[in-house]
Design a protein around this motif. Structure first.
Motif: not given
Length: 83
Positions: A45-49, A52-55, A37
């Motif tokens: 980059h962004k985690t929305c790229d 799958y991403s988790s809050r 990460r």
């Protein structure tokens, strides 16, 4: 293992080794994810790229690293008989 009276001790050692291996694996998964990460975000980059991403991330990874490390330490201390 039923041949000898010390078979119970051997089974306990084996089960402790399996539990330690599992905890070490979760510790490694958490560390690898945190490093991935950090590198991913450092490259812009962004985690929305990600597909799958988790809050809950990165807090869940930190929790996994901390909880597995503490559990490993407690099991090591309790196994050695010193507290």
């Amino acid at each position: 293992m039923a041949v000898n009276t010390s078979s119970g001790m051997v089974f306990t050692w084996f089960s402790n080794m399996c539990a330690t291996a599992g905890l070490t694996t979760w510790f490694g998964i958490g560390v690898v994810y945190l490093r991935f990460r950090k590198g991913f975000l450092a490259q812009g980059h962004k985690t929305c790229d990600l597909p799958y991403s988790s809050r809950l991330q990165p807090f869940a990874a930190w929790w996994a690293v901390g909880a597995s490390f503490v559990t490993l330490l407690v099991s090591l201390v309790s196994e050695s008989g010193e507290w």
